[in-house]
Scaffold this motif. Sequence first.
Motif, PDB file in Angstrom:
ATOM      1  N   ALA A  21       0.831  -1.211   0.000  1.00 47.87           N
ATOM      2  CA  ALA A  21       0.000   0.000   0.000  1.00 47.87           C
ATOM      3  C   ALA A  21       0.866   1.262   0.000  1.00 47.87           C
ATOM      4  O   ALA A  21       0.509   2.259  -0.632  1.00 47.87           O
ATOM      5  N   GLU A  22       1.999   1.205   0.674  1.00 47.45           N
ATOM      6  CA  GLU A  22       2.932   2.350   0.695  1.00 47.45           C
ATOM      7  C   GLU A  22       3.282   2.786  -0.724  1.00 47.45           C
ATOM      8  O   GLU A  22       3.430   3.967  -1.002  1.00 47.45           O
ATOM      9  N   GLY A  23       3.453   1.806  -1.607  1.00 46.88           N
ATOM     10  CA  GLY A  23       3.820   2.129  -2.991  1.00 46.88           C
ATOM     11  C   GLY A  23       2.617   2.079  -3.927  1.00 46.88           C
ATOM     12  O   GLY A  23       2.779   2.055  -5.140  1.00 46.88           O
ATOM     13  N   MET A  24       1.386   2.012  -3.357  1.00 46.17           N
ATOM     14  CA  MET A  24       0.136   1.956  -4.129  1.00 46.17           C
ATOM     15  C   MET A  24       0.183   0.839  -5.181  1.00 46.17           C
ATOM     16  O   MET A  24      -0.218   1.001  -6.326  1.00 46.17           O
ATOM     17  N   LYS A  25       0.687  -0.326  -4.756  1.00 50.71           N
ATOM     18  CA  LYS A  25       0.817  -1.446  -5.696  1.00 50.71           C
ATOM     19  C   LYS A  25      -0.456  -2.300  -5.681  1.00 50.71           C
ATOM     20  O   LYS A  25      -1.147  -2.369  -4.670  1.00 50.71           O
ATOM     21  N   HIS A  26      -0.720  -2.970  -6.781  1.00 48.61           N
ATOM     22  CA  HIS A  26      -1.825  -3.927  -6.825  1.00 48.61           C
ATOM     23  C   HIS A  26      -1.445  -5.133  -5.953  1.00 48.61           C
ATOM     24  O   HIS A  26      -0.261  -5.476  -5.860  1.00 48.61           O
ATOM     25  N   VAL A  27      -2.450  -5.790  -5.367  1.00 43.25           N
ATOM     26  CA  VAL A  27      -2.151  -6.993  -4.583  1.00 43.25           C
ATOM     27  C   VAL A  27      -3.154  -8.106  -4.851  1.00 43.25           C
ATOM     28  O   VAL A  27      -4.317  -7.848  -5.177  1.00 43.25           O
TER      29      VAL A  27
END
Length: 485
Positions: free
Chosen positions: A242-248
């Motif tokens: 979430a810190e890097g706004m990445k998909h998960v």
Amino acid sequence: MTHPAQPEASHFINGEYVEDTAGTPIPVIYAATGAQIATVYAATPAIVELALSTAKEAQKAWAKMTGTERGRILRRAADIMRERNHDLSVLETYDTGKPLQETLVADATSGADALEYFGGLAASLTGEHIPLGEDWVYTKREALGLCVGIGAWNYPTQIACWKGAPALACGNSMVFKPSETTPLCALKVAEILIEAGAPAGVFNVVQGMGEVGGALVTDPRVDKVSLTGSVPTGKKVYAAAAEGMKHVTMELGGKSPLIIFDDADIDNAVGGAINGNFYSSGQVCSNGTRVFVQKGIKEKFLARLAERTGNAILGDPMDEATSFGPMVTENQMNIVLGYVEKGKEEGARLICGGNRADMDGYFIEPTVFADVTDDMTIAREEIFGPVMSVLDFETEEEVVARANDTEFGLSAGVFTKDFTRAHRVIGNLEAGSCFINSYNDAPVEAPFGGVKASGVGRENSKEAIKHFSQVKSVYVRMGDVEAAF
Ligand code: NAD
């Protein structure tokens, strides 16, 4: 003499095996004997950097290939996996301790299914045309970019393929970190993809513990993280992403309910409970470990269950007659034995099993507790071992409320001959992957994943495509642009 399970080197990057013995040594222990059969080394920062920079670069050309070309490579990899099923299954057994009887039909084969299925879909990933009078919008389904896959230890080949196949089909590249407990199988998947024609660098494997996983997840070049693991790890990895706004995608643990009504076919229900608790010695995330049995058939069910559980054959996992293997590690065995003790202390009635088996390796007897109540530790926590809890219930309303009273929501099952009730109960259960008169089937065509703390996103099926791609929307104006000034 070197054991046949020892890989050529620890990592597979840019189409070749790579070693760096400066990393922490990771011993690979064969669970059936306790012997060390191989050693790999955790990735150093230099190895992590090499894998990420290689995968980042390789992704661009891979995404530019047509879906048909990418799909052909994945389908070729599926064929190679099937041709080598026996050797790959033996390696899976060394990696995990699971009996060959299982690995021959469940691991490389399901990995091949994923490669074939997503290979087949690769050419069908298209957008839409949306007419707006003279203007129009078109959409494109694009790759996310560089994806990281992090695996658990129970299905090392399958997890690498369930993540790698849809990622690659969509035009992404991947750096995959297997569990430190089972580092061997993913290397073979990487090797086979290269042999099938995948460009170097599109699927890479690096070894290591949580620290290496953390370095991958926090790297700004990474666009997506797909984790299979426990809920506590999932929370950490989700937060870091979430810190890097990445998909998960998060495929996490469970404590799933299996509900057996008193009109159920007893033998089928017992079969479902066995498949949902004792396959892979209970080391399956979707297991139905809370078996709710309606009071009318309780004693009949328990008697048949004890009788059939007594037929499990514990022994050398390489002997195809063996149907029940050891725990993956000594540590996992001790955790599970601790839960068995808790079950006894808290007053559950032991029906069968309950001990470490008197043999080499980390075997625990398949264990069934009856008279388990909702507040007992064995009914609340994920055990990840061969420990089935049987709980009594009287009414449908009561059992649905109790089944949902958990932080988890991975799977759920119901056995009944009343189909209206079956669909109603499944409709009311908070779970992602459900079964009616069956348990634990996971075909690649069906979405797989959990709700609540058990996860985010879905693997397999067309759903997985949505989680490894994104939509670009393009407005096309045919006339002049009107502006306020
Ligand atoms: P785990 O959570 O201990 O480890 C999973 C992976 O995460 C490992 O590769 C580990 O090295 C890595 N990791 C640990 N800490 C990390 C961090 N801070 N950052 C990045 N990576 C990190 O799980 P496990 O013990 O290997 O596997 C068992 C668990 O996995 C069980 O809870 C089980 O239910 C779950 N599981 C879920 C599924 C599913 O599809 N839902 C499938 C299999 C297993």
